[in-house]
Design a protein around this motif. Structure first.
Motif, PDB file in Angstrom:
ATOM      1  N   ASP A   5       6.320   7.959 -37.893  1.00 17.30           N
ATOM      2  CA  ASP A   5       7.186   7.642 -39.036  1.00 17.30           C
ATOM      3  C   ASP A   5       7.427   8.857 -39.917  1.00 17.30           C
ATOM      4  OD1 ASP A   5       7.495   5.014 -38.295  1.00 17.30           O
ATOM      5  OD2 ASP A   5       5.802   4.315 -39.498  1.00 17.30           O
ATOM      6  N   GLY A   6       7.572  10.001 -39.309  1.00 22.97           N
ATOM      7  CA  GLY A   6       7.754  11.283 -39.999  1.00 22.97           C
ATOM      8  C   GLY A   6       8.348  11.186 -41.394  1.00 22.97           C
ATOM      9  N   GLY A   7       7.937  12.123 -42.271  1.00 21.10           N
ATOM     10  CA  GLY A   7       8.504  12.185 -43.609  1.00 21.10           C
ATOM     11  C   GLY A   7       7.630  11.602 -44.689  1.00 21.10           C
ATOM     12  N   ALA A   8       6.400  11.197 -44.329  1.00 21.43           N
ATOM     13  CA  ALA A   8       5.496  10.630 -45.331  1.00 21.43           C
ATOM     14  C   ALA A   8       5.210  11.624 -46.442  1.00 21.43           C
ATOM     15  CB  ALA A   8       4.178  10.203 -44.670  1.00 21.43           C
ATOM     16  N   LEU A   9       5.214  12.919 -46.122  1.00 26.28           N
ATOM     17  CA  LEU A   9       4.898  13.946 -47.109  1.00 26.28           C
ATOM     18  C   LEU A   9       6.136  14.571 -47.728  1.00 26.28           C
ATOM     19  CD1 LEU A   9       1.996  15.815 -45.252  1.00 26.28           C
ATOM     20  CD2 LEU A   9       1.818  14.030 -46.994  1.00 26.28           C
ATOM     21  N   GLY A  10       7.286  13.965 -47.437  1.00 27.09           N
ATOM     22  CA  GLY A  10       8.548  14.578 -47.865  1.00 27.09           C
ATOM     23  C   GLY A  10       8.592  14.898 -49.352  1.00 27.09           C
ATOM     24  N   THR A  11       8.206  13.920 -50.206  1.00 34.21           N
ATOM     25  CA  THR A  11       8.290  14.164 -51.647  1.00 34.21           C
ATOM     26  C   THR A  11       7.274  15.224 -52.067  1.00 34.21           C
ATOM     27  OG1 THR A  11       6.759  12.328 -51.989  1.00 34.21           O
ATOM     28  CG2 THR A  11       9.127  11.836 -52.171  1.00 34.21           C
ATOM     29  N   ARG A  12       6.105  15.222 -51.427  1.00 28.60           N
ATOM     30  CA  ARG A  12       5.076  16.220 -51.770  1.00 28.60           C
ATOM     31  C   ARG A  12       5.528  17.634 -51.417  1.00 28.60           C
ATOM     32  NH1 ARG A  12       0.243  13.210 -52.496  1.00 28.60           N
ATOM     33  NH2 ARG A  12       1.082  11.468 -53.668  1.00 28.60           N
ATOM     34  N   ILE A  13       6.108  17.725 -50.216  1.00 29.59           N
ATOM     35  CA  ILE A  13       6.544  19.055 -49.766  1.00 29.59           C
ATOM     36  C   ILE A  13       7.667  19.572 -50.666  1.00 29.59           C
ATOM     37  CG2 ILE A  13       7.751  20.230 -47.873  1.00 29.59           C
ATOM     38  CD1 ILE A  13       5.972  18.423 -45.983  1.00 29.59           C
ATOM     39  N   ALA A  14       8.593  18.671 -51.011  1.00 30.43           N
ATOM     40  CA  ALA A  14       9.685  19.082 -51.897  1.00 30.43           C
ATOM     41  C   ALA A  14       9.141  19.523 -53.250  1.00 30.43           C
ATOM     42  CB  ALA A  14      10.670  17.921 -52.076  1.00 30.43           C
ATOM     43  N   ALA A  15       8.139  18.789 -53.759  1.00 30.57           N
ATOM     44  CA  ALA A  15       7.552  19.128 -55.063  1.00 30.57           C
ATOM     45  C   ALA A  15       6.861  20.490 -55.008  1.00 30.57           C
ATOM     46  CB  ALA A  15       6.562  18.041 -55.491  1.00 30.57           C
ATOM     47  N   LEU A  16       6.103  20.741 -53.936  1.00 33.79           N
ATOM     48  CA  LEU A  16       5.440  22.043 -53.801  1.00 33.79           C
ATOM     49  C   LEU A  16       6.470  23.174 -53.767  1.00 33.79           C
ATOM     50  CD1 LEU A  16       2.563  21.368 -51.212  1.00 33.79           C
ATOM     51  CD2 LEU A  16       2.352  21.690 -53.684  1.00 33.79           C
ATOM     52  N   ARG A  17       7.558  22.928 -53.034  1.00 36.20           N
ATOM     53  CA  ARG A  17       8.602  23.959 -52.968  1.00 36.20           C
ATOM     54  C   ARG A  17       9.214  24.220 -54.345  1.00 36.20           C
ATOM     55  NH1 ARG A  17       9.962  25.537 -47.805  1.00 36.20           N
ATOM     56  NH2 ARG A  17       9.923  23.965 -46.137  1.00 36.20           N
ATOM     57  N   GLU A  18       9.417  23.145 -55.106  1.00 36.06           N
ATOM     58  CA  GLU A  18       9.984  23.320 -56.454  1.00 36.06           C
ATOM     59  C   GLU A  18       9.039  24.109 -57.357  1.00 36.06           C
ATOM     60  OE1 GLU A  18      12.038  20.036 -58.662  1.00 36.06           O
ATOM     61  OE2 GLU A  18      11.450  18.890 -56.874  1.00 36.06           O
ATOM     62  N   ILE A  19       7.753  23.757 -57.290  1.00 37.76           N
ATOM     63  CA  ILE A  19       6.778  24.485 -58.126  1.00 37.76           C
ATOM     64  C   ILE A  19       6.778  25.959 -57.729  1.00 37.76           C
ATOM     65  CG2 ILE A  19       4.354  24.695 -58.790  1.00 37.76           C
ATOM     66  CD1 ILE A  19       4.044  21.694 -58.043  1.00 37.76           C
ATOM     67  N   ALA A  20       6.759  26.203 -56.405  1.00 41.29           N
ATOM     68  CA  ALA A  20       6.736  27.591 -55.918  1.00 41.29           C
ATOM     69  C   ALA A  20       7.962  28.351 -56.413  1.00 41.29           C
ATOM     70  CB  ALA A  20       6.652  27.604 -54.396  1.00 41.29           C
ATOM     71  N   ALA A  21       9.123  27.680 -56.403  1.00 39.28           N
ATOM     72  CA  ALA A  21      10.341  28.358 -56.852  1.00 39.28           C
ATOM     73  C   ALA A  21      10.250  28.693 -58.334  1.00 39.28           C
ATOM     74  CB  ALA A  21      11.559  27.467 -56.567  1.00 39.28           C
ATOM     75  N   LEU A  22       9.676  27.774 -59.134  1.00 41.58           N
ATOM     76  CA  LEU A  22       9.542  28.024 -60.576  1.00 41.58           C
ATOM     77  C   LEU A  22       8.553  29.155 -60.849  1.00 41.58           C
ATOM     78  CD1 LEU A  22       9.649  24.322 -61.825  1.00 41.58           C
ATOM     79  CD2 LEU A  22      11.247  26.141 -62.489  1.00 41.58           C
ATOM     80  N   VAL A  23       7.477  29.231 -60.049  1.00 39.90           N
ATOM     81  CA  VAL A  23       6.497  30.302 -60.242  1.00 39.90           C
ATOM     82  C   VAL A  23       7.115  31.639 -59.843  1.00 39.90           C
ATOM     83  CG1 VAL A  23       4.262  31.217 -59.491  1.00 39.90           C
ATOM     84  CG2 VAL A  23       4.525  28.761 -59.968  1.00 39.90           C
ATOM     85  N   GLY A  24       7.985  31.621 -58.823  1.00 35.92           N
ATOM     86  CA  GLY A  24       8.701  32.837 -58.433  1.00 35.92           C
ATOM     87  C   GLY A  24       7.742  33.955 -58.078  1.00 35.92           C
TER      88      GLY A  24
END
Lengths: 392, 392
Positions: free
Chosen positions: A245-264
């Motif tokens: 059922d792939g995608g269970a971590l979708g929101t988590r992965i997106a959130a980590l990417r957003e945080i990483a982008a903000l930290v730059g």
């Protein structure tokens, strides 16, 4: 038969166990001044970002220190019976739980999100192999009432800012997902409770063989989804797509990417999604901070919940929070010393008004108390002459 | 029969005994910021006068805390068995004795006179009627290697300076001669040891009848040699001339006059030559500091000895010292609050570079984390607009 003499290595924490207990130490001049400078710089950085300091007491009811956040163990605290209440008190080992108590009671009605900071000594009953110190300086910040991406990024960036203000450089931040296994079990890969525990344990040990035999073969790719953030998050995404059922971590992965982008580029970022060491009470997001040239972590933080039963006129409490704690002792010990200040020696019978004027202008003074006192030996760089300070 | 209900007055120390133990309290915003400001101001005043900070640990061997200065009682400390050394440890109740240990060991070889300062929390196992607080902020300064008039005057003046820097006004200082009775017994009026004890006790109680029946009728005038410094020292001089072999106190009286002259009009001076309360380890000179509008003493100091047996490679130690400790909690609670700082609310999606520039210019910022966050409710005075901060 003679017993071999154990060669005991000198410990940085307690150079002389006959004078101070193991794991406890004095900070002497000029290091104590550096510790004060670091504390001020970090507290000021937090104030600049809108955090208000709180000062909880050294000692509380043991129950209070354990009640409001998951996973807090009091058996590592110094505990004693209060002769007044006859209840067990404990010396704080972590100020975050004290801030949680304040958020749930005394400041339960303050507007959210509420930003609080703190700085103080914490104590534990004994050290361990990796960290023999029993007393540490803890400085931290908590956002009560928010645990979203914006709060997580603010916490990471503020931890970096505070460490840089204190003199750290080459900072790296390691992200983790503290409740990863529970999330997977809930959303994609149902498991029995004891299997969940075993999988967590083997992931902690990073033991591929143990993980497979514990029934966690599906999680094997997680052991390799670590390292520099960009490549590790790609591997985590690949794992997430592959699992049932792939995608269970979708929101988590997106959130980590957003945080990483903000930290730059404020810090070097890595990911170790199964790391749980030190994240006793964190929920979906956790991070650990390191700095170049310093052994071990300088601190950690993440999202968590503050909750508690109704108590003493306060309603039951349950809210989200985000924060971090830094333990800057290694930074203080490793920092270069600020250039020695200019100190003016004041001979016996000096002009006291002139000395006060010098202090007003930012000079330090050191007065003779006996006619034998020697300014140079006492660390003074100048002596007060008729026309003002003269270099010694 | 019904028991009358005791009406329990609210205590400043512990507003809610169900949440925090009696005598322990949180300092919340904005008071915690004021506590930090006061601490910085006092430590900076000491640094300006040439004092270097030291930071001893929260916890030490009980024996170390009792060993080096006369009259230190450990039964008022929180004590516990160290699981590592199996010896008794105690949480510090007075940092002066820790500075004494440092002076005798780790800094035994540093040039004298050596000036050290400290600031930290101290704890006692229970409060008492007059002072229910069990935890206090202690800030102090010690001159190791000098106990002459110059050192005494420096200590008094620095205590005044530090309190003024912290916002105190209307400061008065009460001088005392802690070993007065011993000196009189030795130089002018020989007495048996138990008579000395009884005389001390009755002088402490300021009980003229008790003093006479304890064999201390000769000392009755001491009870009246108190009050404003100039008149009280004249009465003390009169008493000294009258007692057998007059002039036993001559050097003491001259020293007190010199200190008073050096203090000048920096504070209102009084004299209470038999006062010994709180002077457990002081030798020839002691002083207590008060400020207008604050109940009780803000601190005390004086001359004393630091001594100790040879220990752990350090030779036996015996030297004179002068210093003081201030307990600024009542001052912090009574101080006006510094005008609220200007805080700029940063809406979601704000220009992060502009926000960093504002912080660099001394503004505080507070960022929105949700689109419902309300800058005004969060205590912000301004909001970041296109052209910079706009008043809310």
């Amino acid at each position: 038969m003679t017993k071999p003499t154990a060669i005991r290595p000198p410990r940085s924490g307690a150079p002389d166990p006959d004078l101070l207990p193991e794991g406890l130490a004095d900070r002497l001049p000029p290091r104590a001044a550096e510790a004060m400078r670091v504390t001020r710089a970090m507290v000021d950085a937090m104030a600049a970002h809108g955090y208000d300091p709180v000062q909880p007491p050294l000692v509380e009811f043991e129950r209070s220190l354990a009640a409001r956040m998951a996973g807090v163990r009091t058996n590592r605290m110094v505990r004693f019976t209060d002769p007044v209440s006859l209840r067990t008190l404990a010396v704080r080992a972590d100020m975050t739980v004290q801030v949680g108590r304040i958020a749930a009671t005394g400041m339960g009605d303050a507007p959210r999100p509420m930003r609080l900071s703190y700085a103080g000594q914490v104590l534990r009953i004994r050290g361990d192999g990796l960290e023999p110190e029993r007393e540490q300086l803890q400085i931290g910040a908590e956002i009560i009432g928010a645990d979203n991406v914006a709060a997580a990024a603010e916490a990471v960036l503020l931890a970096i800012d505070a460490l840089k203000a204190a003199g750290a450089s080459g900072i790296s931040v390691d992200f983790t997902l503290p409740d990863l296994v529970d999330t997977l079990a809930e959303r994609a890969h149902p498991m029995a409770a004891d299997t969940i525990d075993a999988v967590r344990r083997e992931l902690d040990a990073k033991d591929a063989g143990g993980l497979a035999s514990a029934g966690g073969e599906a999680f094997l790719p997680l052991l390799y989804a670590t390292g520099p953030f960009d490549s590790a998050i790609a591997k985590l995404e690949e794992f997430d797509r592959a699992i049932i059922d792939g995608g269970a971590l979708g929101t988590r992965i997106a959130a980590l990417r957003e945080i990483a982008a903000l930290v730059g580029d404020a810090a070097r970022l890595t990911l170790d999604p199964t790391e749980r060491h030190g994240f006793e009470y964190q929920s979906w997001f956790g991070f650990t901070v390191y700095a170049e040239g310093l052994r071990g972590a300088l601190g950690r933080g993440g999202t968590y919940r503050v909750s508690g039963e109704a108590k003493a006129g306060h309603p039951p409490h349950d809210e989200v929070a985000t924060g971090f704690s830094l333990y800057p002792d290694p930074l203080i010990d490793a920092n270069g010393l600020t250039p020695a200040s200019r100190i003016v020696f004041l001979p016996l019978g000096h002009d006291r008004g002139a000395a006060a004027a010098l202090r007003f202008d930012g000079w330090r003074t050191r007065a003779a108390l006996h006619d034998t006192d020697d300014g140079h030996a006492l660390g003074c760089t100048h002596v007060l002459g008729a026309a003002g300070p003269e270099a010694i």
